[in-house]
Design a protein around this motif. Structure first.
Motif, PDB file in Angstrom:
ATOM      1  N   ILE A 192       0.827  -1.227   0.000  1.00 33.43           N
ATOM      2  CA  ILE A 192       0.000   0.000   0.000  1.00 33.43           C
ATOM      3  C   ILE A 192       0.859   1.274   0.000  1.00 33.43           C
ATOM      4  CG2 ILE A 192      -1.754   1.335   1.246  1.00 33.43           C
ATOM      5  CD1 ILE A 192      -2.948  -1.172   0.151  1.00 33.43           C
ATOM      6  N   CYS A 193       1.685   1.422   1.000  1.00 36.75           N
ATOM      7  CA  CYS A 193       2.453   2.670   1.122  1.00 36.75           C
ATOM      8  C   CYS A 193       3.808   2.498   0.423  1.00 36.75           C
ATOM      9  CB  CYS A 193       2.625   3.046   2.595  1.00 36.75           C
ATOM     10  SG  CYS A 193       3.176   4.742   2.801  1.00 36.75           S
ATOM     11  N   CYS A 203      -6.103   3.204   1.271  1.00 34.88           N
ATOM     12  CA  CYS A 203      -5.286   3.000   2.474  1.00 34.88           C
ATOM     13  C   CYS A 203      -6.145   3.016   3.743  1.00 34.88           C
ATOM     14  CB  CYS A 203      -4.231   4.107   2.547  1.00 34.88           C
ATOM     15  SG  CYS A 203      -3.304   4.052   4.071  1.00 34.88           S
ATOM     16  N   TYR A 211       0.788  12.920   5.325  1.00 34.86           N
ATOM     17  CA  TYR A 211       1.079  13.032   3.886  1.00 34.86           C
ATOM     18  C   TYR A 211      -0.230  13.123   3.088  1.00 34.86           C
ATOM     19  CZ  TYR A 211       2.823  11.408  -0.719  1.00 34.86           C
ATOM     20  OH  TYR A 211       3.118  11.268  -2.047  1.00 34.86           O
ATOM     21  N   PHE A 212      -1.174  12.255   3.433  1.00 32.29           N
ATOM     22  CA  PHE A 212      -2.448  12.217   2.707  1.00 32.29           C
ATOM     23  C   PHE A 212      -3.224  13.513   2.918  1.00 32.29           C
ATOM     24  CE2 PHE A 212      -6.995  10.936   2.413  1.00 32.29           C
ATOM     25  CZ  PHE A 212      -7.001  10.594   1.076  1.00 32.29           C
TER      26      PHE A 212
HETATM   27 FE1  SF4 Z   1       0.980   5.823   2.826  1.00 35.52          FE
HETATM   28 FE2  SF4 Z   1      -0.378   7.774   3.989  1.00 35.52          FE
HETATM   29 FE3  SF4 Z   1      -0.884   7.166   1.477  1.00 35.52          FE
HETATM   30 FE4  SF4 Z   1      -1.575   5.518   3.419  1.00 35.52          FE
HETATM   31  S1  SF4 Z   1      -2.384   7.548   3.064  1.00 35.52           S
HETATM   32  S2  SF4 Z   1      -0.600   4.957   1.496  1.00 35.52           S
HETATM   33  S3  SF4 Z   1       0.087   5.784   4.849  1.00 35.52           S
HETATM   34  S4  SF4 Z   1       1.039   7.979   2.263  1.00 35.52           S
END
Ligand code: SF4
Length: 215
Positions: A192-193, A203, A211-212
């Protein structure tokens, strides 16, 4: 969300995701300490599928430290060639086997810190072995775990990155059964990440990911 609550929600969501998506590897199903330690050396700086491809043949041929110790370095090197860094890796395996046989009668010492005397075994391998083999709560991270932590949590601009990752990992890690949590992080970082194109849209921890929230 309160700080502790955030860590516990992240932990639960990651473990729940892992339960449904875990990758199967033979080294996750063994209690053989020799195999667990050697596998951590084989896994360094290579991808897990490379190790899986040679795992059975390798341990069929090298059943214990004596088998590695008695083998020629060229034959060992050839057997692990597909992993890369085979010259350095085979030297580490030979040196480790010699130390275990000469100083510890063939048994891995109870305190894995001693293993770090071997060139090629650093903090990560020693702590990973203590966790996966001895069920101890130790802190260690590779580039994948580091990447997840640096994305999920916001580091202050003047902070020390390594200290920051260690602190967050310490808060995230459960008190017991840490190995499953580490496997969850490793699988999550791969599936995923990922380094490129993280799958933020599916996610399970995006709600808590710094980050998101800023992209
Ligand atoms: Fe990675 Fe955050 Fe994206 Fe999830 S939301 S895949 S933890 S960057």
């Amino acid at each position: 969300m309160k700080r502790e609550k955030k860590y516990s929600v992240l932990r639960e969501n990651l473990l729940e995701w892992y339960d449904k998506n875990k990758r199967e590897y033979p080294w996750r199903n063994t209690t053989n300490l020799y195999q667990i330690l050697i596998t951590e050396i084989l896994l360094q700086k290579t991808i897990a599928s490379n190790v899986r491809a040679l795992y059975e043949d390798f341990f069929q041929k090298y059943k214990d430290f004596s088998a590695i110790y008695e083998s020629s370095i060229t034959s060992l090197q050839s057997d692990i060639k597909s992993l890369g860094l085979s010259k350095k890796r085979s030297k580490t395996l030979k040196d480790l086997s010699e130390m275990i046989i000469s100083n510890f009668k063939g048994k891995i010492p109870g305190d894995p810190i001693v293993l770090k005397e071997i060139n090629g075994i650093a903090e990560y391998v020693s702590n990973a072995y203590a966790c996966f083999g001895l069920n101890r709560r130790t802190l260690f991270y590779d580039v994948n775990i580091k990447r997840i932590i640096e994305r999920v949590f916001e580091i202050s601009t003047n902070g020390n990155k390594n200290e920051f990752v260690n602190e967050q990992l310490d808060m995230l890690l459960p008190h017991n059964d840490c190995k499953h949590f580490y496997w969850a992080l490793l699988d999550f970082g791969s599936i995923i990440c990922a380094k490129k194109n993280p799958k933020c849209q599916i996610c399970p921890i995006s709600d808590s990911c710094h980050y998101f929230l800023i992209i």
